[in-house]
Design a protein around this motif. Structure first.
Motif, PDB file in Angstrom:
ATOM      1  N   PRO A 111       0.825  -1.220   0.000  1.00 15.75           N
ATOM      2  CA  PRO A 111       0.000   0.000   0.000  1.00 15.75           C
ATOM      3  C   PRO A 111       0.855   1.264   0.000  1.00 15.75           C
ATOM      4  CG  PRO A 111      -0.765  -1.583   1.663  1.00 15.75           C
ATOM      5  CD  PRO A 111       0.555  -2.082   1.163  1.00 15.75           C
ATOM      6  N   GLN A 113       1.600  -1.270  -8.742  1.00 14.91           N
ATOM      7  CA  GLN A 113       0.834  -2.484  -8.551  1.00 14.91           C
ATOM      8  C   GLN A 113       1.438  -3.607  -9.391  1.00 14.91           C
ATOM      9  OE1 GLN A 113      -3.145  -2.744 -10.049  1.00 14.91           O
ATOM     10  NE2 GLN A 113      -2.753  -1.422 -11.812  1.00 14.91           N
ATOM     11  N   ASP A 136      -2.667   4.577  -5.957  1.00 16.89           N
ATOM     12  CA  ASP A 136      -2.090   3.922  -4.776  1.00 16.89           C
ATOM     13  C   ASP A 136      -1.229   4.936  -4.017  1.00 16.89           C
ATOM     14  OD1 ASP A 136      -1.337   1.999  -2.939  1.00 16.89           O
ATOM     15  OD2 ASP A 136       0.274   1.211  -4.194  1.00 16.89           O
TER      16      ASP A 136
END
Length: 331
Positions: free
Chosen positions: A114, A119, A135
């Motif tokens: 996170p 990603q 993100d």
């Protein structure tokens, strides 16, 4: 007595039964020795010319299998516990139909991190990193903007005096802190009420009880050695409560300010214990105490009611040019 022919017939029947029920050890019998119908028994007797030797009994017919059993034999099962588990490698193990394992592509990317602006995705069995502007790195600070700058996590301090805190009732400072009072710059802004430079013109804060959750704060600035700020309120000693008047001075730029509190009981004499602070007397004669940070005098009034009039003075004995402060008060 039975006739000799009948006896021979019985012997032949018995011998035939032995052949049918005790076949050659290499195979089971393929017929039954007897059948029932309407409660009677029919004996089976071999026809003339058949060999009566048990070793020459007919071989058993091959057993028939269902389609499911044939498939099971052709494709051995793969025990579930033999499937290897490798989370996050974009592949999965499956049974190959021959009792072994085969690897297939799977949508099983590595665990995401996170707030790293990236990603993982699976492409043809491989983990690939892609930029993800959604993100963002959440630093749990109302006074920063959480963004991704070309794939780099960034926490940028918001503009001074941006709303923050519970109910957006506080203010962001240039150091990224969220505080109840606005930031005072080198221009030495005074966001408090003026004028209240003497005890007679003290800013009235209303009535404050000695309940633990009563009280509040004010924000203001001392601008130079000749500036003094005065405040006053009525302290109400509510039933079963305890009077513990506390005044705290929270200064933006370190030290240099001073807070004093003076009290006068509504009825009878007034006794004060400064608890380590410096004793002082107000211009109008009330007894009090002074400190650079916190003043919490012990008040005793004649009788059972400790209700009193309270004055607070904030000044700068060190003659500093600018002293921004937050004054917290409670009775």
């Amino acid at each position: 007595m039975r006739s000799e022919a009948a006896a021979i017939g019985i012997l032949i029947t018995a011998f035939a039964g032995a052949c049918l029920f005790h076949d050659d050890p290499t195979g089971p019998a393929t017929d039954t020795a007897a059948s029932t119908s309407s409660g009677t028994t029919t004996e089976v007797v071999p026809t003339a010319g058949e060999d009566q030797c048990p070793n020459n009994c007919p071989a058993p017919a091959p057993a028939r299998r269902s389609p499911a059993s044939r498939a099971s034999a052709a494709s051995p099962t793969c025990p579930r516990d033999s499937l290897a588990e490798h989370p996050g490698d974009c592949r999965q193990d499956v049974c190959d139909g021959q009792g072994g394992l085969a690897s297939e592509f799977a949508d099983d990317p590595p665990k995401q991190v996170p707030g790293d602006c990236q990603q993982f995705v699976c492409e043809a069995g491989d983990a690939v990193v892609m930029l993800d502007a959604s993100d963002v790195p959440d630093d749990d600070n109302d006074c920063t903007d959480d963004t991704c700058e070309d794939g780099t996590p960034t926490n940028t301090v918001k503009a001074m005096h941006s709303a923050c805190g519970p109910g957006d009732a506080q203010y962001c400072h240039t150091d990224g802190a969220c505080r109840p009072c606005k930031q005072v710059t080198d221009a030495c802004e005074d966001y408090g009420q003026e004028p209240h430079d003497n005890q007679e013109t003290a800013q009235n804060l209303g009535t404050i009880t000695d309940a633990d959750d009563d009280g509040s704060f004010v924000c203001a600035t001392i601008k130079g050695a000749n500036d003094v700020d005065w405040y006053t309120f009525a302290g109400d000693d509510a039933f079963l409560n305890y009077v513990d008047p506390t005044r705290s001075l929270v200064q933006q730029n370190g030290s240099g300010g001073r807070v004093c509190v003076y009290l006068q009981c509504n009825g009878g004499g007034t006794s004060i214990n400064c608890n380590g602070a410096t004793p002082d007397t107000a211009p109008l004669g009330q007894k009090g105490c002074c400190s650079a940070t916190t003043v919490a005098p012990k008040l005793n009034c004649d009788g059972l009611d400790d209700s009193a009039k309270v004055w607070i003075r904030v000044d700068t004995p060190d003659s500093l040019a600018c002293v921004p402060y937050q004054l917290d008060y409670h009775f």
